[in-house]
Design a protein around this motif. Structure first.
Motif, mmCIF file in Angstrom:
data_model
loop_
_atom_site.group_PDB
_atom_site.id
_atom_site.type_symbol
_atom_site.label_atom_id
_atom_site.label_comp_id
_atom_site.label_asym_id
_atom_site.label_seq_id
_atom_site.Cartn_x
_atom_site.Cartn_y
_atom_site.Cartn_z
ATOM 1 N N VAL A 11 0.839 -1.200 0.000
ATOM 2 C CA VAL A 11 0.000 0.000 0.000
ATOM 3 C C VAL A 11 0.877 1.253 0.000
ATOM 4 C CG1 VAL A 11 -1.754 1.301 1.289
ATOM 5 C CG2 VAL A 11 -1.925 -1.199 1.119
ATOM 6 N N ILE A 12 1.973 1.225 0.752
ATOM 7 C CA ILE A 12 2.894 2.366 0.777
ATOM 8 C C ILE A 12 3.472 2.594 -0.620
ATOM 9 C CG2 ILE A 12 5.096 3.219 1.708
ATOM 10 C CD1 ILE A 12 4.300 1.666 4.337
ATOM 11 N N GLU A 13 3.807 1.519 -1.327
ATOM 12 C CA GLU A 13 4.290 1.654 -2.709
ATOM 13 C C GLU A 13 3.216 2.265 -3.594
ATOM 14 O OE1 GLU A 13 6.405 -1.423 -4.776
ATOM 15 O OE2 GLU A 13 7.331 -2.146 -2.926
ATOM 16 N N ASP A 14 1.950 1.892 -3.367
ATOM 17 C CA ASP A 14 0.846 2.484 -4.136
ATOM 18 C C ASP A 14 0.758 3.990 -3.878
ATOM 19 O OD1 ASP A 14 0.214 -0.009 -5.150
ATOM 20 O OD2 ASP A 14 -1.493 -0.331 -3.793
ATOM 21 N N VAL A 15 0.948 4.399 -2.620
ATOM 22 C CA VAL A 15 0.942 5.831 -2.288
ATOM 23 C C VAL A 15 2.089 6.530 -3.014
ATOM 24 C CG1 VAL A 15 1.290 7.508 -0.420
ATOM 25 C CG2 VAL A 15 -0.216 5.522 -0.065
ATOM 26 N N THR A 34 5.019 5.131 -13.579
ATOM 27 C CA THR A 34 6.174 4.966 -14.476
ATOM 28 C C THR A 34 7.473 5.146 -13.702
ATOM 29 O OG1 THR A 34 4.846 5.733 -16.338
ATOM 30 C CG2 THR A 34 7.247 5.776 -16.606
ATOM 31 N N ALA A 35 7.506 6.154 -12.819
ATOM 32 C CA ALA A 35 8.721 6.408 -12.029
ATOM 33 C C ALA A 35 8.974 5.265 -11.050
ATOM 34 C CB ALA A 35 8.602 7.734 -11.281
ATOM 35 N N VAL A 36 7.913 4.755 -10.417
ATOM 36 C CA VAL A 36 8.081 3.655 -9.464
ATOM 37 C C VAL A 36 8.545 2.394 -10.190
ATOM 38 C CG1 VAL A 36 6.868 2.114 -7.857
ATOM 39 C CG2 VAL A 36 6.460 4.585 -7.776
ATOM 40 N N THR A 37 7.976 2.128 -11.348
ATOM 41 C CA THR A 37 8.387 0.957 -12.133
ATOM 42 C C THR A 37 9.849 1.084 -12.564
ATOM 43 O OG1 THR A 37 6.116 0.633 -12.902
ATOM 44 C CG2 THR A 37 7.869 -0.405 -14.203
ATOM 45 N N ALA A 38 10.236 2.270 -13.000
ATOM 46 C CA ALA A 38 11.631 2.502 -13.411
ATOM 47 C C ALA A 38 12.566 2.366 -12.215
ATOM 48 C CB ALA A 38 11.777 3.886 -14.046
#
Length: 147
Positions: free
Chosen positions: A113-117, A125-129
């Motif tokens: 959930v924190i990653e979703d935030v 896109t930035a989180v995936t990169a």
């Protein structure tokens, strides 16, 4: 005087602190027993079948004494237990209790959930990169000379 730009290790430490703060505060707010960052790191590096304190210390990057203190705090909370190491009569393995497994699963769900935030704040896109870059093998640490 201007402040020098923070280097990459400093930025990574700040990002880790953001995740740690969010996780620990969220777990406390959910009614879980409070743990330290070092204790949370033990869970993050613990093998299902158990891990020696020496190996935990190596994985976390702390002294054996520091790892021992974190482990024994978690044993006192009923989240970890010590069992004989079948591979060595002199060693003991540290592993999660049933309660420790429950808490660890809750922590993993909380981190998702924190990653979703984070994705909402900086973009998926930035989180995936970021995940892609951080999972790329870096090779052995280089030995360099400063100019």
């Amino acid at each position: 005087m201007t402040t020098p730009a923070r280097n990459l290790p400093q930025l990574l430490i700040e990002a880790k602190r953001w995740f740690d703060d969010a996780l620990l505060a969220s777990m406390r707010a959910a009614g879980e027993q409070p743990v330290t960052v070092a204790q949370a790191a033990v869970f993050a590096t613990l093998d299902d079948e158990g891990t020696t304190v020496s190996e935990l210390a190596r994985r976390i990057g702390v002294t054996r004494q520091t790892a021992h203190q974190a482990v024994h705090g978690l044993i006192g909370m009923g989240l970890l237990e010590q069992v004989p190491d079948p591979a060595s009569a002199r060693s003991r393995l540290i592993r999660a209790t049933a309660e420790g497994v429950r808490v660890h699963r809750r922590a993993q769900a909380t981190l998702a959930v924190i990653e979703d935030v984070l994705a909402e704040r900086i973009g998926i896109t930035a989180v995936t990169a970021l995940r892609e870059v951080l999972t790329t093998p870096l090779g052995e640490p280089p030995l360099v000379r400063a100019p």
